[in-house]
Design a protein around this motif. Structure first.
Motif, PDB file in Angstrom:
ATOM      1  N   UNK A   1      32.882  62.249  42.074  1.00 43.82           N
ATOM      2  CA  UNK A   1      31.541  62.707  41.703  1.00 43.82           C
ATOM      3  C   UNK A   1      31.620  63.545  40.446  1.00 43.82           C
TER       4      UNK A   1
ATOM      5  N   UNK B   1      21.208  71.050  36.999  1.00 42.97           N
ATOM      6  CA  UNK B   1      19.880  70.565  36.603  1.00 42.97           C
ATOM      7  C   UNK B   1      19.183  71.602  35.745  1.00 42.97           C
TER       8      UNK B   1
ATOM      9  N   UNK C   1      24.682  55.985  39.110  1.00 41.03           N
ATOM     10  CA  UNK C   1      24.101  57.167  38.478  1.00 41.03           C
ATOM     11  C   UNK C   1      23.078  57.804  39.412  1.00 41.03           C
ATOM     12  N   UNK C   2      23.042  59.134  39.439  1.00 42.63           N
ATOM     13  CA  UNK C   2      22.013  59.864  40.166  1.00 42.63           C
ATOM     14  C   UNK C   2      21.278  60.743  39.181  1.00 42.63           C
ATOM     15  N   UNK C   3      20.709  61.845  39.663  1.00 40.77           N
ATOM     16  CA  UNK C   3      19.955  62.743  38.794  1.00 40.77           C
ATOM     17  C   UNK C   3      20.925  63.689  38.088  1.00 40.77           C
TER      18      UNK C   3
ATOM     19  N   UNK D   1      23.906  63.048  37.422  1.00 45.63           N
ATOM     20  CA  UNK D   1      25.235  62.927  38.020  1.00 45.63           C
ATOM     21  C   UNK D   1      25.646  61.471  38.148  1.00 45.63           C
TER      22      UNK D   1
ATOM     23  N   UNK E   1      28.364  58.906  40.578  1.00 45.88           N
ATOM     24  CA  UNK E   1      29.331  58.765  41.665  1.00 45.88           C
ATOM     25  C   UNK E   1      30.024  57.416  41.533  1.00 45.88           C
TER      26      UNK E   1
ATOM     27  N   UNK F   1      17.278  56.543  36.976  1.00 48.38           N
ATOM     28  CA  UNK F   1      18.254  55.737  37.718  1.00 48.38           C
ATOM     29  C   UNK F   1      17.509  54.947  38.775  1.00 48.38           C
TER      30      UNK F   1
ATOM     31  N   UNK G   1      13.556  55.875  39.671  1.00 47.61           N
ATOM     32  CA  UNK G   1      13.244  57.304  39.579  1.00 47.61           C
ATOM     33  C   UNK G   1      12.818  57.555  38.139  1.00 47.61           C
TER      34      UNK G   1
END
Lengths: 223, 310
Positions: free
Chosen positions: A17, A22, A54-56, A58, A60, A135, A144
């Motif tokens: 990760x 933020x 991809x996340x917010x 971030x 993984x 993402x 999102x």
């Protein structure tokens, strides 16, 4: 920006990760996200990587079981510092026609009341936004989106609906998004679109990709 | 071909799942008890990723219209070919026109059926697995219904019956600490409590109930990629272990992750059953994975198919 240091850690046996704190500034978030997109593209299809998500702000990775996650942590950190926040890729532009209110948007009125506005104001604010796909996650093809007017930021429903109809356009927290298929969901529903976000028979089944731009336009009654 | 006479509560087509699609919002799907499906396929000499059926609860029956070798693994159902009992963990011959019926399970939760040549359905994103949460893959993205017909792959020439020992189930679920583990108000609650599997559990997640797990302070987290095995902690304080059909991103704290070698135990736990988490380190998690690999290698050698499908 270049001095930002990501938090990097191993999760489970084979996940890595990388995350950034933020920022409350949407512009900074988007700049960080553009580095996440670049990093994701570097990782995808690399030997030893099974998933790149991809996340917010971030990213993984899920690695295959012959990989050493610690080595990937170090590699990711170095690669992150090699990405630049200046070249935010433009993505494609999508125009999504939405029927607001009525049965298509059962929460439009209550949202207006909550924010001391009328439903026309909500529609105006929602269609004025220039949105970016940060993402895809949660459901196949669910985008999102960033860029929601501060005025419309709204906490999620206390009790999620059992079934949100496919095509529903909703607001959850600081984000807006579109449900690609009928699913449980806790966002406030303000309208609905016929635009198909996920086509299982297509080569690229998701209509939207990270970095793409979205514009909502009002169309008539949902039919 | 085989015809579904009686479909059971939730019977789905599953292989080992999809890979490389999480960033499109598509879950892994696939057999919840991977090892059981793998074992069933090994018993027949099928490639490991051959599609079979996953049964969860209830009564089901299937009629075969060609001679077929089958292997049933996982939960202990009362299984019969016509009236003759079929043992779990063995391969058996079923003749054209005969019916395989299952009732149960007596122990465990999910059984797996492999057929020589495999169940044939159109692949979606490289896999035959059914994703019930979004209605994709498998047979029309849904659980089987009575009257469904499933095509079988080419027959394999097999002879005598063979069987294998299946690992006994226990309720000790080994976990690695997750990123938010240190933020728990009392970490001991996670490992010293008994957690009951809730009836609302499904292929997306195992919902557990026990004393509320609390964080030292409320935490706002950004959505991030999540995978089967992650133990999420929603505000209720009741943990959820993500399973194969789970959403691909989530924003709840991850207090621990179930080690890959023990995920099958959640697939075989029944509602109301008590589970315990045992904290281990990475070395032990990897050693447990290694033991599974060795088990399948020994089995491959014993069955004469070597490690060709490893």
């Amino acid at each position: 920006m270049q001095s930002l240091s990501p938090q990097i850690s191993v999760l489970g046996e084979y996940q890595v990760f990388l995350g950034l704190p933020l920022s409350s500034d949407p512009e900074v978030c988007l700049q960080i996200q553009s580095r996440i997109w670049q990093l994701a593209n570097k990782c995808r299809d690399r030997d030893g990587v099974l998933e790149t998500v991809p996340g917010m702000n971030n990213l993984t990775l899920r690695l295959s079981d012959n990989q050493d996650p610690e080595l990937w942590c170090r590699w990711l950190e170095a690669e992150f510092h090699r990405t630049a926040s200046t070249d935010i890729h433009k993505g494609r532009e999508h125009i999504i026609p939405v029927s607001y209110g009525g049965e298509a948007g059962p929460d439009l009125e209550s949202l207006a009341t909550r924010h001391g506005l009328n439903s026309r104001d909500i529609i105006r604010l929602h269609t004025q936004g220039n949105y970016r796909v940060l993402f895809i996650g949660f459901l196949p093809g669910f985008p999102y989106l960033s860029g929601l007017s501060n005025t419309l930021h709204t906490p999620r429903l206390a009790t999620p609906r059992q079934a949100v109809p496919a095509g529903s356009v909703g607001i959850g927290g600081a984000q807006t998004g579109i449900y690609p298929c009928t699913a449980p969901g806790g966002w406030h529903l303000i309208g609905r679109t016929h635009t198909q976000l996920f086509d299982a028979t297509a080569n690229s089944p998701c209509l939207l990709s990270p970095g793409d731009r979205v514009i909502f336009v009002e169309r008539g009654h949902y039919a | 071909m085989l015809e579904v006479m009686l479909a059971g509560i939730q019977t789905t087509v599953q292989d080992l799942g999809r890979s490389g699609v999480a960033h499109l919002g598509l879950p892994r799907s696939g057999a919840l008890d991977r090892q059981a499906l793998l074992l069933a396929n090994r018993l027949l000499g099928n490639p490991d990723n051959t599609a079979g059926l996953e049964f969860a609860l209830g009564q089901s029956s299937l009629r075969f219209n060609r001679d077929a070798w089958i292997a049933l693994t996982g939960a202990d159902f009362d299984a019969r070919i016509d009236t003759k009992p079929v043992w779990s963990g063995w391969r058996s011959l079923i003749k054209a026109g005969q019916t395989l019926s299952l009732r149960g399970p007596k122990a465990g939760m999910r059984a797996y059926l492999a057929v020589d040549g495999g169940i044939q359905v159109p692949l979606f994103m490289g896999s035959a697995s059914t994703d019930l949460s979004s209605g994709l893959g498998g047979l029309e993205g849904r659980a089987l219904r009575s009257g469904d017909r499933l095509e079988l792959g080419p027959e394999r020439p097999l002879k005598h019956q063979v069987g294998a020992m299946q690992s006994p189930w226990d309720n000790q679920i080994r976990v690695l600490p997750g990123p938010q583990y240190p933020l728990l108000a009392e970490t001991s609650i996670l490992t010293e409590s008994t957690w009951q599997l809730q009836p609302s559990s499904n292929r997306m997640g195992a919902r557990l109930e026990g004393p509320a797990l609390r964080l030292k302070a409320p935490l706002e987290m950004a959505s991030q990629g999540v995978f089967p095995g992650a133990i999420q902690l929603p505000p209720s304080g009741q943990p959820i272990v993500l399973l194969n059909d789970a959403q691909t991103t989530g924003g709840y704290p991850i207090v621990a992750t179930v080690i890959e070698a023990d995920l099958w135990k959640l697939a075989q736990a029944r509602p109301g059953q008590s589970l315990q988490f045992v904290l281990v380190d990475r070395a032990e998690a990897l050693a447990a994975c290694e033991r599974w690999k060795q088990y399948f290698n020994r089995l491959g050698r014993a069955l004469g198919s070597g490690e060709a499908h490893g």
